[in-house]
Design an enzyme around this catalytic site. Structure first.
Site, PDB file in Angstrom:
ATOM      1  N   LYS A  77       0.860  -1.184   0.000  1.00  0.00           N
ATOM      2  CA  LYS A  77       0.000   0.000   0.000  1.00  0.00           C
ATOM      3  C   LYS A  77       0.892   1.228   0.000  1.00  0.00           C
ATOM      4  CE  LYS A  77      -4.485   0.755   0.154  1.00  0.00           C
ATOM      5  NZ  LYS A  77      -5.526  -0.143  -0.396  1.00  0.00           N
TER       6      LYS A  77
HETATM    7  P1  NAD Z   1     -12.777   7.626  -2.963  1.00  0.00           P
HETATM    8  O1  NAD Z   1     -11.775   8.648  -2.634  1.00  0.00           O
HETATM    9  O2  NAD Z   1     -13.193   7.433  -4.374  1.00  0.00           O
HETATM   10  O3  NAD Z   1     -14.122   7.876  -2.116  1.00  0.00           O
HETATM   11  C1  NAD Z   1     -14.134   7.979  -0.723  1.00  0.00           C
HETATM   12  C2  NAD Z   1     -15.519   8.475  -0.292  1.00  0.00           C
HETATM   13  O4  NAD Z   1     -15.594   8.405   1.128  1.00  0.00           O
HETATM   14  C3  NAD Z   1     -15.813   9.918  -0.669  1.00  0.00           C
HETATM   15  O5  NAD Z   1     -17.182  10.023  -1.004  1.00  0.00           O
HETATM   16  C4  NAD Z   1     -15.535  10.689   0.632  1.00  0.00           C
HETATM   17  O6  NAD Z   1     -16.256  11.893   0.715  1.00  0.00           O
HETATM   18  C5  NAD Z   1     -16.013   9.676   1.638  1.00  0.00           C
HETATM   19  N1  NAD Z   1     -15.447   9.813   2.987  1.00  0.00           N
HETATM   20  C6  NAD Z   1     -14.166  10.052   3.332  1.00  0.00           C
HETATM   21  N2  NAD Z   1     -14.053  10.078   4.668  1.00  0.00           N
HETATM   22  C7  NAD Z   1     -15.294   9.856   5.165  1.00  0.00           C
HETATM   23  C8  NAD Z   1     -15.849   9.745   6.467  1.00  0.00           C
HETATM   24  N3  NAD Z   1     -15.077   9.887   7.549  1.00  0.00           N
HETATM   25  N4  NAD Z   1     -17.160   9.477   6.600  1.00  0.00           N
HETATM   26  C9  NAD Z   1     -17.932   9.325   5.507  1.00  0.00           C
HETATM   27  N5  NAD Z   1     -17.490   9.404   4.244  1.00  0.00           N
HETATM   28  C10 NAD Z   1     -16.185   9.672   4.088  1.00  0.00           C
HETATM   29  O7  NAD Z   1     -12.215   6.256  -2.331  1.00  0.00           O
HETATM   30  P2  NAD Z   1     -12.559   4.763  -2.767  1.00  0.00           P
HETATM   31  O8  NAD Z   1     -11.558   4.332  -3.776  1.00  0.00           O
HETATM   32  O9  NAD Z   1     -14.007   4.648  -3.042  1.00  0.00           O
HETATM   33  O10 NAD Z   1     -12.179   3.987  -1.414  1.00  0.00           O
HETATM   34  C11 NAD Z   1     -13.100   3.876  -0.338  1.00  0.00           C
HETATM   35  C12 NAD Z   1     -12.678   2.719   0.557  1.00  0.00           C
HETATM   36  O11 NAD Z   1     -12.624   1.512  -0.207  1.00  0.00           O
HETATM   37  C13 NAD Z   1     -11.281   2.863   1.185  1.00  0.00           C
HETATM   38  O12 NAD Z   1     -11.274   2.225   2.442  1.00  0.00           O
HETATM   39  C14 NAD Z   1     -10.399   2.075   0.231  1.00  0.00           C
HETATM   40  O13 NAD Z   1      -9.206   1.622   0.838  1.00  0.00           O
HETATM   41  C15 NAD Z   1     -11.344   0.922  -0.087  1.00  0.00           C
HETATM   42  N6  NAD Z   1     -11.029   0.194  -1.332  1.00  0.00           N
HETATM   43  C16 NAD Z   1     -10.978   0.842  -2.518  1.00  0.00           C
HETATM   44  C17 NAD Z   1     -10.707   0.106  -3.683  1.00  0.00           C
HETATM   45  C18 NAD Z   1     -10.721   0.750  -5.046  1.00  0.00           C
HETATM   46  O14 NAD Z   1     -10.628   0.003  -6.039  1.00  0.00           O
HETATM   47  N7  NAD Z   1     -10.828   2.042  -5.162  1.00  0.00           N
HETATM   48  C19 NAD Z   1     -10.460  -1.265  -3.591  1.00  0.00           C
HETATM   49  C20 NAD Z   1     -10.550  -1.892  -2.349  1.00  0.00           C
HETATM   50  C21 NAD Z   1     -10.847  -1.155  -1.211  1.00  0.00           C
END
Ligand code: NAD
Length: 418
Positions: A108
């Site tokens: 990561k």
């Molecule tokens: P992103 O940046 O596209 O979206 C994050 C969202 O969460 C945004 O809408 C933001 O406003 C919101 N957010 C941030 N902090 C917050 C809080 N404290 N309370 C409520 N909402 C909040 O990110 P993403 O890629 O969608 O990732 C989200 C989660 O999924 C993370 O934990 C990431 O590690 C995990 N993840 C992502 C992927 C991927 O392919 N992008 C894969 C596996 C896991």
């Protein structure tokens, strides 16, 4: 070694690991060897800002283990990032890749910054310079990055470009989650959210939930919005959503088309009129059939766990449920948990497909991508449920044990080096 990682998310990842190691009866030598990250890299990232000044950011990359193949994992731009958070996420990537059978170890990365406050040219400078600093430590067969919180396809494109300049030719498989036009895979951008929805539906089937389940999604970014859309297409009613600005709840169902239009126009949910406005904490404890946390870590605390009113908890985010909350959910026994390392694995699975396509320069149809994805997810889901039943342990511990066991066995067979 833990003095390097003073961070509550790292503590939580270790608590989960220690519990799994105890169930697996790992020796102290095995447990120590499997637990700690292989390599930590911290770099300074100077960027010329819009006003001509230079600002120095801090970036980290943690490569957790190289036993099963190159390391693989996302890159996060966020103001909560530190070495401990990145190390925790890298550990979880190791168990996730092993659980779903990918030839990768976990990694990561993260850069400490606040993306909404950065101008596009500053974001580009940050992405390009971070990759430039990482060149000695990454490669298609060494470590491959992908998008995560605060990063996206464009960031991956800039990073691929920097690495390719250095190599002298295009190296698409240095990152995944890049735009299709430069070698990205069809379906990658939706894969995590669609995978979450697929597994959430399997869990709803298992508990015999009725048609048109009510779903709450925390976080409306890449994972949350795709999960919400996919659940809606499967017939679910999205009754609550939130982002960092707050949440909205409507027991009759939110209009997801209006929601999307609002986010496209304003970049956040703030001011969305389609439901009752409430805090993120309040939204998590509203009535629903399935709750999908898809934002930050440690949002489901012990207090919230006691008050959850969902029947399925499908973890789109990494590490959304604290160790203490896990114990409460297990004791309650009325919530079907789809743990993060299984639930959001669709992203890294399709990243793996993208990496294969890049290496072979042979590109697949979207239907082929999703067919293969859903087969892997269905098999992994069944394995976790079966192992949980046979060992009388939680789904989280079952998923952790399956992942940790595989890495441990591979290390034992190979010898001390990896
Ligand atoms: P992103 O940046 O596209 O979206 C994050 C969202 O969460 C945004 O809408 C933001 O406003 C919101 N957010 C941030 N902090 C917050 C809080 N404290 N309370 C409520 N909402 C909040 O990110 P993403 O890629 O969608 O990732 C989200 C989660 O999924 C993370 O934990 C990431 O590690 C995990 N993840 C992502 C992927 C991927 O392919 N992008 C894969 C596996 C896991």
């Amino acid at each position: 070694m833990d003095y390097l990682f003073q961070n509550p998310t790292f503590t939580m990842a270790c608590q989960q690991f220690d519990a799994a190691a105890e169930i697996l009866e790992l020796s102290v030598s095995d447990a120590e060897r499997v637990k700690w990250p292989k390599r930590l890299v911290t770099v300074t990232v100077p960027v010329t800002m819009k006003d001509g000044s230079v600002r120095v950011f801090t970036g980290h990359r943690v490569q957790h283990n190289i036993t099963l193949g190159p390391t693989k994992g996302g890159l996060r731009f966020s103001n909560t990032v530190d070495l401990g958070e990145v190390a925790a996420l890298a550990m979880w990537m190791s168990w996730k890749c092993a659980l779903v059978g990918l030839p990768y170890g976990g990694a990561k990365g993260g850069v400490e910054c606040d993306p909404p406050t950065l101008a596009p040219c500053e974001l580009e400078g940050l992405a390009r310079r971070f990759m430039a600093e990482m060149i000695p430590y990454v490669g298609p067969n060494i470590d491959v990055m992908a998008p995560d919180m605060g990063t996206n396809e464009q960031v991956m494109a800039w990073m691929m470009d920097v690495y390719s300049h250095h190599a002298g030719y295009s190296v698409p498989s240095i990152v995944t989650g890049k735009p299709v036009v430069i070698g990205g895979s069809l379906g990658r951008s939706q894969s995590t959210g669609k995978g979450v929805a697929f597994l959430c539906n399997r869990a709803l089937d298992k508990i015999g939930a009725e048609q048109n389940p009510r779903v709450i999604v925390q976080g409306y970014g890449n994972v949350g919005s795709n999960a919400a859309w996919s659940m809606a297409r499967f017939g679910a009613k999205i009754v609550g959503v939130s982002d960092h600005t707050g949440g909205y709840y409507n027991p009759e169902g939110l209009n997801i088309l209006e929601l999307d239009a609002h986010v496209n126009e304003h970049q956040t949910l703030a001011g969305f009129g389609g439901g009752e406005a409430m805090s993120n904490e309040e939204l998590l404890i509203q009535e629903c059939d399935a709750l999908i946390p898809a934002a930050a870590e440690r949002v489901i605390t012990a207090d919230i766990a006691r008050n959850l009113k969902c029947r399925v908890l499908a973890e789109g985010a990494n590490g959304p449920t604290t160790f203490e909350a896990d114990a409460i959910i297990e004791e309650r026994g009325d919530i079907f948990l789809v743990p993060d390392i299984l639930c959001n694995s669709g992203g890294v699975i399709v990243s793996y497909f993208e990496w294969i396509q890049g290496e072979q320069q042979l590109f697949w149809q979207e239907a082929e991508v999703f067919d293969k994805l859903y087969r892997i997810l269905a098999k992994s889901f069944d394995q976790v449920v079966k192992y949980s039943q046979s060992r009388q342990i939680s789904h989280r511990m079952a998923a952790m044990c399956l992942g940790v066991k595989k890495v441990t066995e591979a290390k034992e067979i190979r010898g001390l080096f990896p």
